[in-house]
Design a protein around this motif. Structure first.
Motif, mmCIF file in Angstrom:
data_model
loop_
_atom_site.group_PDB
_atom_site.id
_atom_site.type_symbol
_atom_site.label_atom_id
_atom_site.label_comp_id
_atom_site.label_asym_id
_atom_site.label_seq_id
_atom_site.Cartn_x
_atom_site.Cartn_y
_atom_site.Cartn_z
ATOM 1 N N SER A 1 45.863 94.266 -33.592
ATOM 2 C CA SER A 1 44.633 94.979 -33.250
ATOM 3 C C SER A 1 43.737 94.128 -32.369
ATOM 4 N N VAL A 2 43.692 92.829 -32.652
ATOM 5 C CA VAL A 2 42.897 91.923 -31.826
ATOM 6 C C VAL A 2 43.447 91.879 -30.413
ATOM 7 N N PHE A 3 44.768 91.819 -30.318
ATOM 8 C CA PHE A 3 45.403 91.687 -29.008
ATOM 9 C C PHE A 3 45.195 92.935 -28.157
ATOM 10 N N PHE A 4 45.352 94.099 -28.783
ATOM 11 C CA PHE A 4 45.335 95.317 -27.996
ATOM 12 C C PHE A 4 43.947 95.924 -27.811
ATOM 13 N N THR A 5 43.033 95.684 -28.758
ATOM 14 C CA THR A 5 41.739 96.352 -28.663
ATOM 15 C C THR A 5 40.615 95.442 -28.210
ATOM 16 N N GLY A 6 40.789 94.165 -28.342
ATOM 17 C CA GLY A 6 39.694 93.263 -28.034
ATOM 18 C C GLY A 6 39.616 92.867 -26.582
ATOM 19 N N SER A 7 40.581 93.275 -25.783
ATOM 20 C CA SER A 7 40.735 92.830 -24.406
ATOM 21 C C SER A 7 40.823 91.320 -24.389
ATOM 22 N N ALA A 8 40.836 90.732 -23.220
ATOM 23 C CA ALA A 8 40.965 89.273 -23.135
ATOM 24 C C ALA A 8 39.612 88.590 -23.186
ATOM 25 N N ALA A 9 38.550 89.375 -23.315
ATOM 26 C CA ALA A 9 37.208 88.805 -23.195
ATOM 27 C C ALA A 9 36.922 87.735 -24.224
ATOM 28 N N TRP A 10 37.367 87.960 -25.484
ATOM 29 C CA TRP A 10 37.027 87.012 -26.537
ATOM 30 C C TRP A 10 37.669 85.654 -26.316
ATOM 31 N N ALA A 11 38.718 85.600 -25.490
ATOM 32 C CA ALA A 11 39.412 84.332 -25.272
ATOM 33 C C ALA A 11 38.730 83.488 -24.205
ATOM 34 N N ILE A 12 37.783 84.089 -23.479
ATOM 35 C CA ILE A 12 37.087 83.372 -22.412
ATOM 36 C C ILE A 12 35.719 82.976 -22.932
ATOM 37 N N LYS A 13 35.432 81.695 -22.917
ATOM 38 C CA LYS A 13 34.247 81.225 -23.630
ATOM 39 C C LYS A 13 32.926 81.698 -23.042
ATOM 40 N N ASN B 1 29.084 80.881 -29.401
ATOM 41 C CA ASN B 1 29.921 79.726 -29.750
ATOM 42 C C ASN B 1 29.555 79.127 -31.108
ATOM 43 N N LYS B 2 29.509 79.954 -32.129
ATOM 44 C CA LYS B 2 29.195 79.458 -33.469
ATOM 45 C C LYS B 2 30.468 78.986 -34.162
ATOM 46 N N SER C 1 30.132 70.474 -31.643
ATOM 47 C CA SER C 1 29.427 69.201 -31.476
ATOM 48 C C SER C 1 29.172 68.510 -32.811
ATOM 49 N N GLU C 2 29.293 69.259 -33.904
ATOM 50 C CA GLU C 2 29.024 68.693 -35.223
ATOM 51 C C GLU C 2 30.296 68.238 -35.935
ATOM 52 N N CYS C 3 31.330 69.115 -35.953
ATOM 53 C CA CYS C 3 32.532 68.788 -36.740
ATOM 54 C C CYS C 3 33.804 68.684 -35.906
ATOM 55 N N SER C 4 33.710 68.960 -34.602
ATOM 56 C CA SER C 4 34.834 68.836 -33.659
ATOM 57 C C SER C 4 35.902 69.914 -33.802
ATOM 58 N N ALA C 5 35.642 70.937 -34.597
ATOM 59 C CA ALA C 5 36.617 72.024 -34.728
ATOM 60 C C ALA C 5 36.764 72.756 -33.398
ATOM 61 N N SER C 6 37.934 73.361 -33.199
ATOM 62 C CA SER C 6 38.183 74.113 -31.970
ATOM 63 C C SER C 6 37.331 75.379 -31.946
ATOM 64 N N LEU C 7 36.512 75.520 -30.910
ATOM 65 C CA LEU C 7 35.668 76.706 -30.806
ATOM 66 C C LEU C 7 36.436 77.893 -30.244
ATOM 67 N N ALA C 8 37.513 77.620 -29.525
ATOM 68 C CA ALA C 8 38.363 78.715 -29.051
ATOM 69 C C ALA C 8 38.941 79.459 -30.254
ATOM 70 N N SER D 1 37.588 79.542 -33.224
ATOM 71 C CA SER D 1 36.482 80.242 -33.880
ATOM 72 C C SER D 1 36.167 81.556 -33.179
ATOM 73 N N ARG D 2 36.233 81.549 -31.844
ATOM 74 C CA ARG D 2 35.943 82.781 -31.101
ATOM 75 C C ARG D 2 36.956 83.868 -31.429
ATOM 76 N N VAL D 3 38.211 83.470 -31.564
ATOM 77 C CA VAL D 3 39.243 84.440 -31.920
ATOM 78 C C VAL D 3 39.052 84.905 -33.362
ATOM 79 N N MET D 4 38.778 83.965 -34.258
ATOM 80 C CA MET D 4 38.612 84.292 -35.672
ATOM 81 C C MET D 4 37.471 85.279 -35.894
ATOM 82 N N ARG D 5 36.404 85.151 -35.093
ATOM 83 C CA ARG D 5 35.246 86.024 -35.296
ATOM 84 C C ARG D 5 35.547 87.474 -34.937
ATOM 85 N N THR D 6 36.634 87.718 -34.211
ATOM 86 C CA THR D 6 37.002 89.098 -33.897
ATOM 87 C C THR D 6 37.696 89.763 -35.081
ATOM 88 N N ILE D 7 38.043 88.962 -36.088
ATOM 89 C CA ILE D 7 38.704 89.478 -37.285
ATOM 90 C C ILE D 7 37.665 89.630 -38.388
#
Length: 217
Positions: A17-29, A55-56, A72-79, A81-87
């Protein structure tokens, strides 16, 4: 078994559902996932068009500038996080997405990288990095970092741990070379491992096999 199968089905549906309905926008920061507005000011933390936080970090909750690839705080990948937030949050929590051991190790490796870049390298950090790289099965990186550790911190108390990780990495590199019929290369890896740990029977047995195969060539 049924729970595992159900979890797999749900995860598959979510990803599709993320792949087909979210378009590629969420993957671009610099594109808002809600209104698809293209951000020009990479220092912003929210979309100027709709106010959406872009970019939370899902790991620590820090709101980062759009330009950041890592928190900037914990060094986790924000890319990620951006994908995860669509779920949906409930789905994320149910499937424990982003909470695997490998995901946690990647976050810690990112934190170590940031500290090293700031000039905060210590024997504890360097040895931990080698240990984590070994756990991730990144044998070549682990071997190189172990060599760096031995050069920079020859008297450190973590030397035994780093040596153990390097021996394992060299043994695995040797095994992989054998899998590719690169027996000369395998011999070098395995010989080095045995020099570090002469009583390692696994390495000794692999070396014997590799040497015999090399003689047949």
């Amino acid at each position: 078994m049924k729970k595992s199968l159900m979890g797999f089905v749900v995860l598959s549906m979510v990803l599709l559902s993320v792949f087909f309905t979210g378009s590629a926008a969420w993957a671009i920061k610099n594109v808002c996932p809600d209104c698809n507005f293209l951000q020009e000011d990479m220092e912003l933390t929210a979309c100027p068009n709709c106010g959406k936080i872009i970019n939370k970090c899902l790991i620590c909750g820090t709101v980062n500038p759009i330009k950041n690839d890592n928190c900037s705080e914990c060094s986790a990948s924000l890319a990620e996080s951006r994908v995860m937030r669509t779920i949906d949050k409930d789905v994320r929590e149910h499937l424990r997405l982003g909470e695997s051991d490998r995901a946690k190790i990647e976050v810690e490796l990112g934190q170590i990288k940031d500290m090293v870049e700031k000039g905060e390298l210590t024997p504890e950090l360097a040895s931990r990095e080698v240990e984590l790289l070994t756990k991730m099965d990144w044998w070549s990186k682990a071997n190189l970092k172990a060599i760096e550790f031995a050069t920079k911190f020859p008297e450190a108390t973590q030397t035994a741990l780093v040596k153990k990780c390097r021996v394992k990495s060299l043994r695995q590199l040797g095994f992989l070379a054998m899998e590719d019929d690169e027996y000369a290369i395998a011999n070098e890896y395995l010989k080095t491992a045995l020099e570090l740990e002469p009583n390692d029977k696994k390495t000794a047995n692999l070396l014997k096999v590799s040497q015999n195969e090399l003689k047949k060539e």
